[in-house]
Enzyme design. Sequence first.
Site, mmCIF file in Angstrom:
data_model
loop_
_atom_site.group_PDB
_atom_site.id
_atom_site.type_symbol
_atom_site.label_atom_id
_atom_site.label_comp_id
_atom_site.label_asym_id
_atom_site.label_seq_id
_atom_site.Cartn_x
_atom_site.Cartn_y
_atom_site.Cartn_z
ATOM 1 N N SER A 97 8.326 3.978 -0.017
ATOM 2 C CA SER A 97 7.575 3.400 -0.694
ATOM 3 C C SER A 97 7.296 3.905 -2.385
ATOM 4 O O SER A 97 7.213 2.812 -3.305
ATOM 5 C CB SER A 97 5.875 3.975 0.400
ATOM 6 N N THR A 115 0.792 -1.603 -0.038
ATOM 7 C CA THR A 115 -0.428 0.136 0.036
ATOM 8 C C THR A 115 1.375 1.298 0.043
ATOM 9 O O THR A 115 2.010 1.486 0.916
ATOM 10 C CB THR A 115 -1.019 -0.067 0.644
ATOM 11 N N GLU A 116 0.089 2.129 -1.015
ATOM 12 C CA GLU A 116 1.637 2.946 -1.361
ATOM 13 C C GLU A 116 1.482 4.181 -0.060
ATOM 14 O O GLU A 116 2.706 4.913 0.185
ATOM 15 C CB GLU A 116 1.199 4.213 -2.403
ATOM 16 N N ASN A 117 1.366 4.141 1.236
ATOM 17 C CA ASN A 117 1.193 5.301 2.377
ATOM 18 C C ASN A 117 2.236 4.523 3.002
ATOM 19 O O ASN A 117 2.187 4.457 4.387
ATOM 20 C CB ASN A 117 -0.154 5.305 2.737
#
Lengths: 228, 228, 228, 228
Positions: A104, A62-64
């Site tokens: 990320s 997840t990019e967070n």
Amino acid sequence: MTALDTLDRTVEHTDRGPLSRDEMAEIVARDIPPGSFVNLGIGQPTKVADFLAADSGVVLHTENGMLGMGPAAVGDEIDTDLTNAGKVPVTELPGASYFHHADSFAMMRGGHLDVCVLGAFQVSAAGDLANWHTGAPDAIPAVGGAMDLAIGAKQVLVMMTLFAKDGTAKLVPGCTYPLTGVGCVDRVYTDVAVFRVGSQGVTVLETFGISYDDLAARLDVALRRLQD
Amino acid sequence: MTALDTLDRTVEHTDRGPLSRDEMAEIVARDIPPGSFVNLGIGQPTKVADFLAADSGVVLHTENGMLGMGPAAVGDEIDTDLTNAGKVPVTELPGASYFHHADSFAMMRGGHLDVCVLGAFQVSAAGDLANWHTGAPDAIPAVGGAMDLAIGAKQVLVMMTLFAKDGTAKLVPGCTYPLTGVGCVDRVYTDVAVFRVGSQGVTVLETFGISYDDLAARLDVALRRLQD
Amino acid sequence: MTLICEGADEAVADVADGSTVLVGGFGMAGMPVDLIDALIRQGATDLTVVSNNAGNGDTGLAALLAAGRVRRMVCSFPRQSDSWVFDGLYRAGKIELEVVPQGNLAERMRAAGAGIGAFFSPTGVGTPLAEGKEVREIDGRTYVLEHPIKGDVALVGAHVADRMGNLVYRKTARNFGPVMATAATTTIVQVAQVVETGTLDPEAVVTPSIYVDRVVAVGAAARQQEAS
Amino acid sequence: MTLICEGADEAVADVADGSTVLVGGFGMAGMPVDLIDALIRQGATDLTVVSNNAGNGDTGLAALLAAGRVRRMVCSFPRQSDSWVFDGLYRAGKIELEVVPQGNLAERMRAAGAGIGAFFSPTGVGTPLAEGKEVREIDGRTYVLEHPIKGDVALVGAHVADRMGNLVYRKTARNFGPVMATAATTTIVQVAQVVETGTLDPEAVVTPSIYVDRVVAVGAAARQQEAS
């Protein structure tokens, strides 16, 4: 990719109707190779996770800032410090890791993810993607990570219905909406067909509830059968 | 900076000889403000650490990935996984942190270090630094972190003897050796004087065992007194 | 040297009108709500705020926006289901907006912190968000030149700090914090707890103390500590 | 998906002649000696090696050089008191050398891993190491354009891996490892110990599993584990 890579000709499933949303997610999950690192975009693509086999070894990004994301959190599991990119509380699987936003997106931009699954407003025959802005003059522009995701995986898959509510096709000769990325989409999974797109044009891999010929008649883009 | 910032005129210590190596290190240590984040270059600058007051709050950075470096390791303390940039085993102080090389040099390049102390072959009046290569045709070039250090701190201090063994001055109108950095040096600490260098030219801050006038007679660069 | 502040008001006391303020958080995870509330009380106005979102609900960043203190918003995703404060200001023409792809946003702040003058990113190429920017083909791929985003102030929400200012974060609340901490002249951090120096594992420190100017403990744990 | 190898020979079996090999370590700290020894046995030749130093003593990288397998060395600091192997090859004209400032070396590999096409660095401006490179003034400072260094293979020495390939390092032996792991097509890691997935703290993982292709446990701890 798995199942589809073994196809040697276009498969027409005309003995059934179009895919439901769940079935679309299931078909995408089927085509994700075991052990892949995968980012599932906000919305419909999130549902793909429900259909990944427990022993698939697929690791969700997840990019967070997380690898090894688990299912949505329920009840006592909910922790406001642990969410997915859609800000939905999620869980952590064994072997997870956390990292900051620059790391990320470096992971994404550097092409380390195997697969990314995104929603779309439009995809062009050449694989251009439009999924962040309808171009409506009064819309507040908001891109989030869409442009980074679009260019940030070895395979970019789009999930969408093939036709908008007004009946217009979303697989188009050229996008009319503002672009998210150029030539970045590899495959398009829709309710009635799965396509390969890109510089070689559009190849129909599978159809659902429609024949190849009927599909070709409804689209403005030139189609090819697999192994034509 | 501390002590020197309170100077309002050039101080000539003619009642004593030149500084020993230890005394040079002590003078540099005196001028490092409490609480500074400091990188001490390989060789002579390393000695500055010995003269930092225990309660100075100065935090040492080593570019191979650590903040909070302690003194050289002795006996059982020696751990081959814990060295300074000169590959000498060192120790870890409370509040230390480790980071990788890209993060370590980002810290430096981004200007977060307060002070860096370097050795030099030559420094020019304008603050150019030459400290990595004598230019000898048969020398194997090796730069290490010198160029990154040269441009990577708010204050770059050089420690060197003012004259080479053959008597030629190392504070020069323009460097004849290959440059490490352009206009990057703020101060030069030598055995006989401390100088401020840069776009404003050379100002003598202190002398040791030599008068300002005698110093001026031995150098090819124009000098100024403080508050001239 | 890091200052441990008694309260959030002290921590943000000198934020000037017209400042560029980097505000951590992804949605509410990692959002430094107490620092933002203190900034509202402090009164600084005409701010440029850089944050992933443009406020959620009526608290935190949304409250700062509602107070009319923000002239310009730089973010990736302003439009959310609960971004009514921003939406209203934007439609009323009361706030400027620069939309930046999320990965470019993170990398531009990383560049500011790392002393990188500019960088070529593949994200956004061929889209409206790259319009007017320099484009270059390198090794067969097209990139757009992106410049650093530097803050006067960063407001960051972390989990635990030691008294020197070393930080660790919690799960996906890490997000933009570590990057923003490197990219601002003054970095102000709210944490759940301040511990003695030497308590944090040096291998697990995420933000080294060099990046942290002020720390304030907030919330339940801090109040408990104060009472004891 | 990460493969846990039985031994170092298996781990490096497919390294091809002519490969670019990124070799971790700063001096001997973090140097993947067992992998290098295996590479010598494996026989790959005509290699370009990227590493901070050009070998120390007669083991590790120095042994690979002595075996005549390296056509070209890219490093920051080849010349050391114990770099006699490299020195001899260089003076005999048997090896090419590209000297790169240490911070640029790290950042160029980071760029390769992060999908950055090129970046403007202030390090080296005005020096012989920037000759022939594009220079640009940005916001009043001069920068030189630097390009990514990508490896076919990275050989990294880490401390502990879990079975998914997540890595932690030990003290300053971390150095180039995490950066190189991101910058190579195939990353091969030697560790002191492989632990079960779920054992490492997700907050403290330094290299997430996505960057790791093969892991082999070496040394005393590994031998003990095997025996038990």
